[in-house]
Design a protein around this motif. Structure first.
Motif, PDB file in Angstrom:
ATOM      1  N   MET A 180       6.713   2.657   2.620  1.00 36.66           N
ATOM      2  CA  MET A 180       6.019   1.577   1.923  1.00 36.66           C
ATOM      3  C   MET A 180       6.668   0.253   1.828  1.00 36.66           C
ATOM      4  N   HIS A 181       7.886   0.009   1.715  1.00 30.44           N
ATOM      5  CA  HIS A 181       8.853  -1.052   1.667  1.00 30.44           C
ATOM      6  C   HIS A 181       8.382  -2.011   2.925  1.00 30.44           C
ATOM      7  N   MET A 182       8.145  -1.384   4.174  1.00 32.23           N
ATOM      8  CA  MET A 182       7.932  -2.009   5.276  1.00 32.23           C
ATOM      9  C   MET A 182       6.597  -2.531   5.313  1.00 32.23           C
ATOM     10  N   LEU A 183       5.558  -1.649   4.719  1.00 32.89           N
ATOM     11  CA  LEU A 183       4.127  -2.126   4.411  1.00 32.89           C
ATOM     12  C   LEU A 183       4.017  -3.416   3.613  1.00 32.89           C
ATOM     13  N   GLN A 184       4.797  -3.587   2.661  1.00 32.79           N
ATOM     14  CA  GLN A 184       5.120  -4.427   1.689  1.00 32.79           C
ATOM     15  C   GLN A 184       5.513  -5.662   2.495  1.00 32.79           C
ATOM     16  N   ILE A 240       0.944 -11.799   6.574  1.00 32.47           N
ATOM     17  CA  ILE A 240      -0.412 -11.972   6.065  1.00 32.47           C
ATOM     18  C   ILE A 240      -0.591 -13.012   4.868  1.00 32.47           C
ATOM     19  N   VAL A 241      -0.107 -13.021   4.042  1.00 33.52           N
ATOM     20  CA  VAL A 241      -0.153 -13.792   2.926  1.00 33.52           C
ATOM     21  C   VAL A 241      -0.275 -15.193   2.982  1.00 33.52           C
ATOM     22  N   PRO A 242       1.031 -15.651   3.902  1.00 28.92           N
ATOM     23  CA  PRO A 242       1.251 -17.185   4.191  1.00 28.92           C
ATOM     24  C   PRO A 242      -0.199 -17.646   5.038  1.00 28.92           C
ATOM     25  N   PHE A 286      -0.894 -10.902  -2.386  1.00 27.18           N
ATOM     26  CA  PHE A 286       0.435 -11.162  -2.906  1.00 27.18           C
ATOM     27  C   PHE A 286       0.651 -10.170  -3.863  1.00 27.18           C
ATOM     28  N   TYR A 287      -0.331 -10.093  -4.719  1.00 23.62           N
ATOM     29  CA  TYR A 287      -0.337  -9.106  -5.910  1.00 23.62           C
ATOM     30  C   TYR A 287      -0.103  -7.648  -5.498  1.00 23.62           C
ATOM     31  N   ILE A 288      -0.860  -7.391  -4.341  1.00 23.47           N
ATOM     32  CA  ILE A 288      -0.830  -5.949  -3.937  1.00 23.47           C
ATOM     33  C   ILE A 288       0.509  -5.741  -3.228  1.00 23.47           C
ATOM     34  N   GLY A 289       1.116  -6.806  -2.824  1.00 23.76           N
ATOM     35  CA  GLY A 289       2.421  -6.439  -2.235  1.00 23.76           C
ATOM     36  C   GLY A 289       3.565  -6.385  -3.151  1.00 23.76           C
ATOM     37  N   GLN A 290       3.408  -7.361  -4.273  1.00 24.82           N
ATOM     38  CA  GLN A 290       4.553  -7.418  -4.954  1.00 24.82           C
ATOM     39  C   GLN A 290       4.385  -6.790  -6.423  1.00 24.82           C
ATOM     40  N   GLY A 291       3.186  -6.781  -6.948  1.00 25.75           N
ATOM     41  CA  GLY A 291       3.051  -6.335  -8.195  1.00 25.75           C
ATOM     42  C   GLY A 291       2.307  -4.909  -8.372  1.00 25.75           C
ATOM     43  N   SER A 292       1.935  -4.331  -7.195  1.00 27.45           N
ATOM     44  CA  SER A 292       1.439  -3.148  -7.257  1.00 27.45           C
ATOM     45  C   SER A 292       2.434  -1.780  -7.058  1.00 27.45           C
ATOM     46  N   ILE A 343       3.003  -0.445  -4.477  1.00 32.60           N
ATOM     47  CA  ILE A 343       3.610  -0.407  -3.113  1.00 32.60           C
ATOM     48  C   ILE A 343       5.064  -0.966  -3.211  1.00 32.60           C
ATOM     49  N   ASN A 344       5.234  -1.848  -4.100  1.00 35.05           N
ATOM     50  CA  ASN A 344       6.583  -2.588  -4.574  1.00 35.05           C
ATOM     51  C   ASN A 344       7.530  -1.352  -5.081  1.00 35.05           C
ATOM     52  N   TYR A 345       7.090  -0.885  -5.937  1.00 41.59           N
ATOM     53  CA  TYR A 345       7.789   0.205  -6.660  1.00 41.59           C
ATOM     54  C   TYR A 345       8.166   1.303  -5.852  1.00 41.59           C
ATOM     55  N   ILE A 346       7.312   2.236  -5.207  1.00 40.34           N
ATOM     56  CA  ILE A 346       7.387   3.054  -4.515  1.00 40.34           C
ATOM     57  C   ILE A 346       8.470   2.549  -3.220  1.00 40.34           C
ATOM     58  N   GLY A 347       8.131   1.545  -2.533  1.00 44.22           N
ATOM     59  CA  GLY A 347       8.775   1.077  -1.596  1.00 44.22           C
ATOM     60  C   GLY A 347      10.284   0.819  -1.628  1.00 44.22           C
TER      61      GLY A 347
END
Length: 283
Positions: free
Chosen positions: A75-79, A86-88, A56-62, A64-68
């Motif tokens: 990168m947005h779709m990877l997020q 995956i997270v749920p 969750f942190y990798i997707g929302q706080g790394s 990846i979030n900013y670049i996406g």
């Protein structure tokens, strides 16, 4: 945009602090059991929960979030795949039954969970909101309005958790689907998610204005190629996650069937000598 953001834009210390606090609370008050009726959570379940928090942190706080958000649609779709596919799963697998029962004592929580985890509601609600989100007009608007984007992502994350609940339900009384129905449920999810991916993969023009005029200093793909890559990433990761889930459910069902057959055979072999013995005694 030609410059990458600073450290606090690429990484979110506040979200990291929240993740650490949640992890500590889980380890201290959940993983170790309640000391009376609940046993400690297994190592595998703990690992699943902590992996979910890390992802969750990798997707929302790394980055990846900013670049996406600012540069690359891929990168947005990877997020999206990390946060919603995956997270749920990781969090539900790592959630013990007893803590869910504690939450179910709250009538508001119980009503919300019981309603939104009904398989058909959970199935169509998530996939509908996900498809609407990726409509060009909607996504372009949301990306320009941070508060609206945050609200939509929060709702989408909630529906993603509700969508996965019927498959990885921690409570037997709310486990409405048997294993065969769960496999059909996952298959239905794959079908409903396909149109959104197909729209992106097969588009012959850039469909999102927010990415059309962005200068990406580190990207070697054209904007259209990046857009198509995003759709392909989403579809491939979706297939991998859903395929792994189907395999997990199938082999669990197969092992249970074999175990039940072995139990029946064992009972039959135990009854045969007893019957013979009864016949001898009768003679």
């Amino acid at each position: 945009m030609s410059q990458i953001g600073g450290f606090f834009e690429l990484w979110s210390p506040v979200l990291l602090l929240v993740i650490v606090v949640v992890g500590y609370v889980y380890r201290r008050f959940v993983a170790m059991g309640n000391g009376r009726t609940a046993e400690p959570v297994s190592v595998s379940k703990q690992a699943s929960f902590f992996i979910g928090l890390a992802l969750f942190y990798i997707g929302q706080g790394s980055p990846i979030n900013y670049i996406g958000h600012h540069y690359l649609f891929s990168m947005h779709m990877l997020q999206q795949t990390i946060l919603y596919l995956i997270v749920p799963i990781c969090i539900w697998v790592g959630t013990p039954e007893w803590i869910m029962r504690s939450f179910m004592k709250n009538i508001v929580f119980r009503v919300i969970l019981t309603f939104f985890t009904r398989p058909l509601i959970a199935l169509f609600l998530f996939n509908m909101l996900f498809s609407i989100y990726h409509m060009p007009l909607i996504m372009d608007y949301l990306m320009k309005n941070d508060l609206s984007l945050f609200g939509y992502h929060t709702v989408l994350l909630f529906t993603a958790f509700m969508m996965w609940f019927p498959v990885f339900c921690p409570l037997p009384e709310l486990n409405r689907l048997n294993d065969l129905k769960k496999m059909a449920y996952i298959f239905g999810n794959g079908i409903l998610l396909t149109p959104a991916c197909a729209l992106i993969i097969f588009a012959d023009t850039v469909i999102y204005d927010m990415y059309a005029n962005v200068t990406v200093p580190f990207n070697h793909l054209s904007t259209l190629d990046d857009q198509q890559l995003g759709g392909v990433l989403m579809k491939i990761i979706q297939e991998v996650v859903y395929g792994a889930t189907l395999a997990y459910i199938f082999f669990r069902w197969y092992r249970r069937e074999r175990r039940e057959e072995d139990d029946v055979e064992l009972l039959e072999t135990q009854e045969i000598p007893n019957n013979h013995g009864g016949n001898w005694n009768h003679a």
